[in-house]
Design a protein around this motif. Structure first.
Motif, PDB file in Angstrom:
ATOM      1  N   LEU A   1     -23.823 -60.406   8.880  1.00 53.00           N
ATOM      2  CA  LEU A   1     -24.787 -59.846   7.935  1.00 53.00           C
ATOM      3  C   LEU A   1     -25.518 -60.950   7.188  1.00 53.00           C
ATOM      4  CD1 LEU A   1     -26.085 -57.451   6.525  1.00 53.00           C
ATOM      5  CD2 LEU A   1     -24.140 -57.424   4.925  1.00 53.00           C
ATOM      6  N   GLY A   2     -24.780 -61.946   6.731  1.00 53.54           N
ATOM      7  CA  GLY A   2     -25.412 -63.063   6.039  1.00 53.54           C
ATOM      8  C   GLY A   2     -26.376 -63.818   6.928  1.00 53.54           C
ATOM      9  N   LEU A   3     -25.960 -64.048   8.178  1.00 55.27           N
ATOM     10  CA  LEU A   3     -26.838 -64.747   9.113  1.00 55.27           C
ATOM     11  C   LEU A   3     -28.041 -63.901   9.493  1.00 55.27           C
ATOM     12  CD1 LEU A   3     -24.162 -66.378  11.453  1.00 55.27           C
ATOM     13  CD2 LEU A   3     -25.538 -67.505   9.702  1.00 55.27           C
ATOM     14  N   ALA A   4     -27.864 -62.570   9.563  1.00 50.39           N
ATOM     15  CA  ALA A   4     -28.980 -61.687   9.893  1.00 50.39           C
ATOM     16  C   ALA A   4     -30.062 -61.740   8.825  1.00 50.39           C
ATOM     17  CB  ALA A   4     -28.478 -60.255  10.060  1.00 50.39           C
ATOM     18  N   ILE A   5     -29.644 -61.910   7.574  1.00 53.30           N
ATOM     19  CA  ILE A   5     -30.623 -62.010   6.491  1.00 53.30           C
ATOM     20  C   ILE A   5     -31.401 -63.314   6.606  1.00 53.30           C
ATOM     21  CG2 ILE A   5     -30.880 -62.242   3.987  1.00 53.30           C
ATOM     22  CD1 ILE A   5     -28.487 -60.328   3.717  1.00 53.30           C
ATOM     23  N   LEU A   6     -30.676 -64.409   6.922  1.00 52.42           N
ATOM     24  CA  LEU A   6     -31.340 -65.709   7.070  1.00 52.42           C
ATOM     25  C   LEU A   6     -32.225 -65.755   8.311  1.00 52.42           C
ATOM     26  CD1 LEU A   6     -28.533 -68.258   6.109  1.00 52.42           C
ATOM     27  CD2 LEU A   6     -30.668 -67.831   4.888  1.00 52.42           C
ATOM     28  N   VAL A   7     -31.731 -65.237   9.410  1.00 54.30           N
ATOM     29  CA  VAL A   7     -32.483 -65.148  10.670  1.00 54.30           C
ATOM     30  C   VAL A   7     -31.990 -63.901  11.395  1.00 54.30           C
ATOM     31  CG1 VAL A   7     -33.152 -66.315  12.796  1.00 54.30           C
ATOM     32  CG2 VAL A   7     -32.418 -67.691  10.841  1.00 54.30           C
ATOM     33  N   PRO A   8     -32.824 -62.890  11.593  1.00 53.31           N
ATOM     34  CA  PRO A   8     -34.285 -62.942  11.552  1.00 53.31           C
ATOM     35  C   PRO A   8     -34.945 -62.203  10.384  1.00 53.31           C
ATOM     36  CG  PRO A   8     -33.618 -61.144  12.937  1.00 53.31           C
ATOM     37  CD  PRO A   8     -32.343 -61.719  12.355  1.00 53.31           C
ATOM     38  N   LEU A   9     -34.178 -61.442   9.567  1.00 50.40           N
ATOM     39  CA  LEU A   9     -34.804 -60.500   8.632  1.00 50.40           C
ATOM     40  C   LEU A   9     -35.745 -61.178   7.651  1.00 50.40           C
ATOM     41  CD1 LEU A   9     -35.016 -57.595   7.749  1.00 50.40           C
ATOM     42  CD2 LEU A   9     -32.992 -57.922   6.312  1.00 50.40           C
ATOM     43  N   PHE A  10     -35.241 -62.143   6.900  1.00 47.84           N
ATOM     44  CA  PHE A  10     -36.043 -62.793   5.861  1.00 47.84           C
ATOM     45  C   PHE A  10     -37.239 -63.543   6.437  1.00 47.84           C
ATOM     46  CE2 PHE A  10     -36.496 -66.323   2.665  1.00 47.84           C
ATOM     47  CZ  PHE A  10     -37.030 -65.548   1.659  1.00 47.84           C
ATOM     48  N   PRO A  11     -37.043 -64.432   7.426  1.00 52.11           N
ATOM     49  CA  PRO A  11     -38.205 -65.178   7.937  1.00 52.11           C
ATOM     50  C   PRO A  11     -39.224 -64.313   8.661  1.00 52.11           C
ATOM     51  CG  PRO A  11     -36.255 -65.680   9.218  1.00 52.11           C
ATOM     52  CD  PRO A  11     -35.788 -64.929   8.021  1.00 52.11           C
ATOM     53  N   TYR A  12     -38.775 -63.310   9.439  1.00 49.13           N
ATOM     54  CA  TYR A  12     -39.732 -62.472  10.145  1.00 49.13           C
ATOM     55  C   TYR A  12     -40.601 -61.691   9.169  1.00 49.13           C
ATOM     56  CZ  TYR A  12     -37.628 -63.256  14.763  1.00 49.13           C
ATOM     57  OH  TYR A  12     -37.196 -63.810  15.938  1.00 49.13           O
ATOM     58  N   ALA A  13     -39.996 -61.208   8.078  1.00 48.77           N
ATOM     59  CA  ALA A  13     -40.774 -60.488   7.068  1.00 48.77           C
ATOM     60  C   ALA A  13     -41.806 -61.416   6.431  1.00 48.77           C
ATOM     61  CB  ALA A  13     -39.847 -59.907   6.004  1.00 48.77           C
ATOM     62  N   LEU A  14     -41.386 -62.636   6.108  1.00 49.45           N
ATOM     63  CA  LEU A  14     -42.315 -63.599   5.516  1.00 49.45           C
ATOM     64  C   LEU A  14     -43.443 -63.951   6.484  1.00 49.45           C
ATOM     65  CD1 LEU A  14     -39.892 -66.101   3.719  1.00 49.45           C
ATOM     66  CD2 LEU A  14     -41.241 -64.270   2.695  1.00 49.45           C
ATOM     67  N   GLU A  15     -43.101 -64.095   7.757  1.00 47.26           N
ATOM     68  CA  GLU A  15     -44.117 -64.461   8.749  1.00 47.26           C
ATOM     69  C   GLU A  15     -45.137 -63.354   8.944  1.00 47.26           C
ATOM     70  OE1 GLU A  15     -42.109 -65.656  12.282  1.00 47.26           O
ATOM     71  OE2 GLU A  15     -41.077 -67.327  11.289  1.00 47.26           O
ATOM     72  N   MET A  16     -44.676 -62.107   8.949  1.00 44.27           N
ATOM     73  CA  MET A  16     -45.616 -61.003   9.126  1.00 44.27           C
ATOM     74  C   MET A  16     -46.597 -60.940   7.960  1.00 44.27           C
ATOM     75  SD  MET A  16     -44.973 -57.002  10.085  1.00 44.27           S
ATOM     76  CE  MET A  16     -44.894 -57.381  11.830  1.00 44.27           C
ATOM     77  N   ILE A  17     -46.094 -61.172   6.756  1.00 45.47           N
ATOM     78  CA  ILE A  17     -46.973 -61.185   5.583  1.00 45.47           C
ATOM     79  C   ILE A  17     -47.923 -62.375   5.660  1.00 45.47           C
ATOM     80  CG2 ILE A  17     -47.049 -61.370   3.073  1.00 45.47           C
ATOM     81  CD1 ILE A  17     -44.255 -60.040   3.051  1.00 45.47           C
ATOM     82  N   ALA A  18     -47.393 -63.537   6.045  1.00 50.77           N
ATOM     83  CA  ALA A  18     -48.220 -64.740   6.130  1.00 50.77           C
ATOM     84  C   ALA A  18     -49.344 -64.585   7.142  1.00 50.77           C
ATOM     85  CB  ALA A  18     -47.350 -65.942   6.492  1.00 50.77           C
ATOM     86  N   LEU A  19     -49.051 -63.924   8.265  1.00 49.71           N
ATOM     87  CA  LEU A  19     -50.064 -63.761   9.307  1.00 49.71           C
ATOM     88  C   LEU A  19     -51.210 -62.857   8.864  1.00 49.71           C
ATOM     89  CD1 LEU A  19     -47.858 -63.621  12.498  1.00 49.71           C
ATOM     90  CD2 LEU A  19     -49.833 -65.101  12.162  1.00 49.71           C
ATOM     91  N   ARG A  20     -51.014 -62.088   7.790  1.00 46.41           N
ATOM     92  CA  ARG A  20     -52.100 -61.293   7.233  1.00 46.41           C
ATOM     93  C   ARG A  20     -52.988 -62.129   6.312  1.00 46.41           C
ATOM     94  NH1 ARG A  20     -47.976 -56.797   6.357  1.00 46.41           N
ATOM     95  NH2 ARG A  20     -48.325 -55.341   8.058  1.00 46.41           N
ATOM     96  N   ARG A  21     -52.550 -63.337   5.993  1.00 38.69           N
ATOM     97  CA  ARG A  21     -53.251 -64.136   5.006  1.00 38.69           C
ATOM     98  C   ARG A  21     -53.855 -65.414   5.572  1.00 38.69           C
ATOM     99  NH1 ARG A  21     -49.742 -63.478  -0.538  1.00 38.69           N
ATOM    100  NH2 ARG A  21     -49.191 -61.300  -0.239  1.00 38.69           N
ATOM    101  N   MET A  22     -53.670 -65.654   6.861  1.00 35.11           N
ATOM    102  CA  MET A  22     -54.171 -66.901   7.424  1.00 35.11           C
ATOM    103  C   MET A  22     -54.490 -66.731   8.905  1.00 35.11           C
ATOM    104  SD  MET A  22     -50.414 -68.725   7.315  1.00 35.11           S
ATOM    105  CE  MET A  22     -51.113 -70.356   7.336  1.00 35.11           C
ATOM    106  N   PRO A  23     -55.325 -67.614   9.473  1.00 36.09           N
ATOM    107  CA  PRO A  23     -55.653 -67.536  10.896  1.00 36.09           C
ATOM    108  C   PRO A  23     -54.430 -67.787  11.763  1.00 36.09           C
ATOM    109  CG  PRO A  23     -57.183 -68.971   9.730  1.00 36.09           C
ATOM    110  CD  PRO A  23     -56.042 -68.704   8.798  1.00 36.09           C
ATOM    111  N   MET A  24     -54.437 -67.198  12.950  1.00 38.87           N
ATOM    112  CA  MET A  24     -53.315 -67.368  13.867  1.00 38.87           C
ATOM    113  C   MET A  24     -53.125 -68.841  14.240  1.00 38.87           C
ATOM    114  SD  MET A  24     -52.642 -65.407  17.461  1.00 38.87           S
ATOM    115  CE  MET A  24     -54.126 -66.084  18.239  1.00 38.87           C
ATOM    116  N   SER A  25     -54.212 -69.571  14.439  1.00 41.61           N
ATOM    117  CA  SER A  25     -54.090 -70.980  14.810  1.00 41.61           C
ATOM    118  C   SER A  25     -53.449 -71.783  13.683  1.00 41.61           C
ATOM    119  CB  SER A  25     -55.460 -71.566  15.159  1.00 41.61           C
ATOM    120  OG  SER A  25     -56.358 -71.424  14.077  1.00 41.61           O
TER     121      SER A  25
END
Length: 296
Positions: free
Chosen positions: A221-245
């Protein structure tokens, strides 16, 4: 980067530079979570194997996010389901390859090889020509990282898994960007994680019973929060705010963080030539960044 508003075609979201800056911060937090979470996964991989570790982490991450988001599955269109299926399958393949690779070769080398996927996405977004020097520099960096001064590091199977993770990572960037446009909030990520858990089941289900203890489940559970839950959520939000490149370029800084995590957590030292290799990979990122215009 250009100071632009959100639009189709990968423009910046948010208020120009402010949106880009917040996207950069989100990417940095995501990268740190991924690399240190991957390093901390060594104990689970040794105990249960890379496939079972991947499967259980995806199951727990999918369950936690589904409880939070409660995605309305019956209301999704065919295009949304197609996006979730392709992204989820890519997530599963990428993660399975990644953990199989770090089970065989040093974390810094795995991340450097995997980075070639995002760099290819970034270079494609910026065009070819003289910019191809940066992927070449990154490749030379990977070669330097592959030698520890006494011999070649790791085994061919580990390198192949790392290459598979790189293909998956480059594909993931493209699919995550599309998913962020098709779904509201984190619904796309929630659905994709459910698909990823199902896709990883044939590989990790056989040994899953070995982790069915309070200690094993707590670790997962602890590792699931670190990877992938937390980073994937951050990345999806980030991809809405910046170009893919730009996203691909920023994520290419992961080899340095991977090497740092490998050194601090796993006691994986680096020779001067390996440090030079990491520097070349990071320099390739900086070079592509300096040649970009933010529109890709």
């Amino acid at each position: 980067m250009a100071d632009q508003q959100v639009a189709a075609g990968g423009k910046l979201s948010g208020s120009g530079n402010a949106g880009l800056f917040s996207g950069v911060l989100l990417c940095l937090a995501s990268m740190s979570s991924i690399q240190f979470g991957s390093a901390f996964s060594a104990t689970a991989i040794d105990a249960y194997g890379p496939s079972t570790t991947t499967f259980l982490r995806l199951v727990m991450a999918a369950a936690v996010l589904a409880l939070i988001v409660r995605p309305p599955m019956r209301s999704y269109s065919r295009e949304q389901w197609k996006s979730a299926l392709t992204l989820g399958t890519t997530m599963a393949a990428m993660t399975l390859c990644f953990f199989a690779a770090i089970d065989r070769i040093p974390l810094g080398l795995v991340v450097a090889i995997e980075f070639l996927g995002p760099l290819a996405v970034a270079t494609w977004g910026l065009g070819g020509g003289w910019r191809l020097i940066w992927p070449l520099a990154a490749f030379i960096g990977v070669v330097l990282l592959s030698h520890d001064g006494e011999g070649w590091v790791g085994d061919p199977v580990g390198v192949l898994f790392a290459c598979g993770a790189g293909v998956g990572w480059g594909t993931y960037i493209v699919l995550m960007k599309k998913s962020g446009k098709l779904f509201k909030g984190l619904e796309g990520l929630s659905m994709s994680l459910i698909v990823a858990a199902v896709a990883a089941a044939p590989f990790g289900l056989m040994r899953a019973h070995e982790a069915m203890s309070p200690e094993g489940l707590g670790m997962m559970l602890g590792l699931a929060i670190l990877v992938p839950l937390f980073p994937y959520a951050l990345e999806m939000i980030a991809l809405r705010r910046m170009p893919m490149s730009a996203f691909g370029i920023l994520m290419s800084l992961e080899p340095a963080l991977g090497a740092l995590a490998g050194f601090l957590v796993l006691s994986q030292p680096m020779t001067p030539f390996q440090m030079l290799g990491t520097a070349l990979v990071v320099a390739a990122s900086a070079g592509v960044t300096s040649g970009g215009n933010g529109d890709a």
